[in-house]
Write an enzyme that holds these catalytic residues in place. Structure first.
Site, PDB file in Angstrom:
ATOM      1  N   HIS A  81       0.946  -1.115  -0.193  1.00  0.00           N
ATOM      2  CA  HIS A  81      -0.038   0.011   0.072  1.00  0.00           C
ATOM      3  C   HIS A  81       0.774   1.285   0.253  1.00  0.00           C
ATOM      4  O   HIS A  81       2.019   1.146   0.191  1.00  0.00           O
ATOM      5  CB  HIS A  81      -1.136  -0.009   1.153  1.00  0.00           C
ATOM      6  CG  HIS A  81      -0.435  -0.287   2.402  1.00  0.00           C
ATOM      7  ND1 HIS A  81       0.457   0.745   3.171  1.00  0.00           N
ATOM      8  CD2 HIS A  81      -0.481  -1.173   3.470  1.00  0.00           C
ATOM      9  CE1 HIS A  81       0.904   0.340   4.454  1.00  0.00           C
ATOM     10  NE2 HIS A  81       0.514  -1.085   4.343  1.00  0.00           N
TER      11      HIS A  81
HETATM   12  P1  TYD Z   1      -1.679  -2.675   7.601  1.00  0.00           P
HETATM   13  O1  TYD Z   1      -1.393  -1.125   7.460  1.00  0.00           O
HETATM   14  O2  TYD Z   1      -2.312  -3.196   6.175  1.00  0.00           O
HETATM   15  O3  TYD Z   1      -0.566  -3.521   7.914  1.00  0.00           O
HETATM   16  P2  TYD Z   1       0.957  -3.806   6.961  1.00  0.00           P
HETATM   17  O4  TYD Z   1       1.041  -2.578   6.206  1.00  0.00           O
HETATM   18  O5  TYD Z   1       1.888  -4.070   8.347  1.00  0.00           O
HETATM   19  O6  TYD Z   1       0.862  -4.964   6.345  1.00  0.00           O
HETATM   20  O7  TYD Z   1      -2.824  -2.889   8.594  1.00  0.00           O
HETATM   21  C1  TYD Z   1      -3.173  -4.248   8.833  1.00  0.00           C
HETATM   22  C2  TYD Z   1      -4.555  -4.199   9.596  1.00  0.00           C
HETATM   23  O8  TYD Z   1      -4.311  -3.653  10.907  1.00  0.00           O
HETATM   24  C3  TYD Z   1      -5.540  -3.407   8.728  1.00  0.00           C
HETATM   25  O9  TYD Z   1      -6.797  -3.846   9.120  1.00  0.00           O
HETATM   26  C4  TYD Z   1      -5.427  -1.850   9.657  1.00  0.00           C
HETATM   27  C5  TYD Z   1      -4.853  -2.428  11.313  1.00  0.00           C
HETATM   28  N1  TYD Z   1      -3.990  -1.029  11.750  1.00  0.00           N
HETATM   29  C6  TYD Z   1      -4.896  -0.578  12.690  1.00  0.00           C
HETATM   30  O10 TYD Z   1      -5.838  -0.656  13.062  1.00  0.00           O
HETATM   31  N2  TYD Z   1      -4.001   0.476  13.216  1.00  0.00           N
HETATM   32  C7  TYD Z   1      -2.705   0.617  13.060  1.00  0.00           C
HETATM   33  O11 TYD Z   1      -1.972   1.477  13.382  1.00  0.00           O
HETATM   34  C8  TYD Z   1      -2.245   0.053  11.809  1.00  0.00           C
HETATM   35  C9  TYD Z   1      -0.730   0.244  11.141  1.00  0.00           C
HETATM   36  C10 TYD Z   1      -2.917  -1.175  11.115  1.00  0.00           C
END
Ligand code: TYD
Length: 144
Positions: free
Chosen positions: A59
């Site tokens: 992302h």
């Molecule tokens: P995501 O940002 O997609 O994780 P990564 O980039 O590490 O793979 O987030 C994964 C899930 O966690 C998504 O459902 C959103 C949630 N999330 C939160 O609730 N708070 C946060 O601060 C973060 C970073 C993610």
């Protein structure tokens, strides 16, 4: 690739060296918002218990700035500003990878027991995410 593009990626993604206080009792590193890093910290999160074959990220963010650290172990970050791709292997807890807004990132090759800590400029907001690569590309090229 033109020069302005090279400098855009250089400015938007870079390694930041943090201070290290060496001590026989163990080393200490610290981060001060607005001093060692170019934003005030509004959120800290960390990844742990990551399977070695996991892929995370995938992302970009409209406004969020982040600094990513490997506090323990190592992993790879693949970076893409829509024109130029690069990759970084994070393994030194003194070195954080600064990632500005509008940068696509993917993470993989986590070592066993790796811990990834992220300092972020804003609280979590799903509306700030681009989770679709084509949508990100259109936006970063001025068509989004
Ligand atoms: P995501 O940002 O997609 O994780 P990564 O980039 O590490 O793979 O987030 C994964 C899930 O966690 C998504 O459902 C959103 C949630 N999330 C939160 O609730 N708070 C946060 O601060 C973060 C970073 C993610």
């Amino acid at each position: 690739m033109n020069d302005s593009h090279v400098s855009r990626l250089k400015g938007s993604v870079r390694l930041i060296d943090l201070p290290q206080i060496r001590d026989p009792r163990g080393d200490l590193t610290f981060v001060e918002g607005g001093n060692h890093i170019p934003f005030d910290i509004r959120r800290v999160y960390y990844l742990y218990n990551v399977p070695v074959d996991a892929e995370r990220g995938g992302h970009a963010h409209r406004d969020l700035e982040q600094i990513v650290f490997a506090l323990s172990g190592s992993f790879r970050m693949r970076i893409d500003d829509g024109e130029t791709k690069s990759e970084y292997w994070l393994r030194d807890p003194r070195k954080g990878l600064y990632i500005s807004r509008m940068i696509w990132r993917e993470m993989d090759s986590f070592s066993q027991g790796a811990v990834c800590m992220v300092l972020a400029s804003h609280r979590y907001d799903e509306a700030d995410y681009y989770r679709d690569y084509d949508e990100f590309l259109a936006a970063v090229r001025g068509r989004g």
